[in-house]
Design a protein around this motif. Structure first.
Motif, short mmCIF file in Angstrom:
data_model
loop_
_atom_site.label_atom_id
_atom_site.label_comp_id
_atom_site.label_asym_id
_atom_site.label_seq_id
_atom_site.Cartn_x
_atom_site.Cartn_y
_atom_site.Cartn_z
N SER A 59 0.45 -1.24 0.07
CA SER A 59 0.14 0.17 0.16
C SER A 59 0.68 1.40 0.42
O SER A 59 -0.31 1.82 0.06
CB SER A 59 -1.03 -0.21 1.10
N SER A 60 2.27 1.33 0.46
CA SER A 60 3.45 3.05 0.16
C SER A 60 4.63 1.88 -0.13
O SER A 60 4.92 1.37 -0.45
CB SER A 60 2.59 2.77 1.39
N ALA A 76 1.97 7.34 -1.20
CA ALA A 76 1.04 6.85 -0.23
C ALA A 76 -0.86 7.16 -0.46
O ALA A 76 -0.49 8.56 -0.88
CB ALA A 76 1.25 6.79 1.21
N ARG A 102 -0.29 1.86 -7.25
CA ARG A 102 -0.66 0.59 -7.91
C ARG A 102 0.49 -0.46 -7.75
O ARG A 102 1.60 0.25 -8.37
CB ARG A 102 -1.55 0.45 -8.49
#
Length: 127
Positions: A59-60, A76, A102
């Motif tokens: 996610s980051s 993020a 992504r």
């Protein structure tokens, strides 16, 4: 593990609808990944002496550059990040807003797709 890294990028002026032409860069680097989290390290070029390290999760990601320019960028989704970019001409305050993150990075490689807006001293510059 040793890998070949290909980076594709384009940028657009904040007032332009279409980005500039695609720029592609390939280099050798180091890559490790376990359960979608890992580290990617590569030299940007022998001419600049820059080294880039990307630490990522599903996610980051955090991108650190060292060499003639030093910076630490956090990607993020929906987050805004301000960081100090050290250059040979002096420090500059840079803002970063991640609009898309992504990642399909896994143990056998994959793709990290980012769309972000960069601002210098609180003025939007490029996306």
């Amino acid at each position: 593990m040793q890998v070949v890294i290909t980076i594709e990028g384009s940028q657009a002026d904040v007032f332009e609808q279409e980005p500039d032409e695609l720029v592609q860069f390939s280099t050798d680097g180091e890559y490790t990944c376990v359960d979608g989290c890992g580290v990617l390290t590569y030299p940007e070029s022998e001419l600049t002496g820059m080294l880039t390290t990307i630490t990522f999760t599903p996610s980051s990601a955090v991108l650190k550059r060292t060499g003639t320019v030093t910076s630490r960028m956090v990607f993020a989704p929906g987050a805004r990040n301000t960081f100090l970019c050290q250059t040979p001409y002096g420090p500059s305050t840079v803002g970063l807003e991640t609009q898309r993150y992504r990642s399909t990075l896994g143990e056998r490689g994959g793709v990290l797709d980012l769309l972000y807006v960069v601002g210098f001293d609180h003025a939007c510059a490029n996306r």
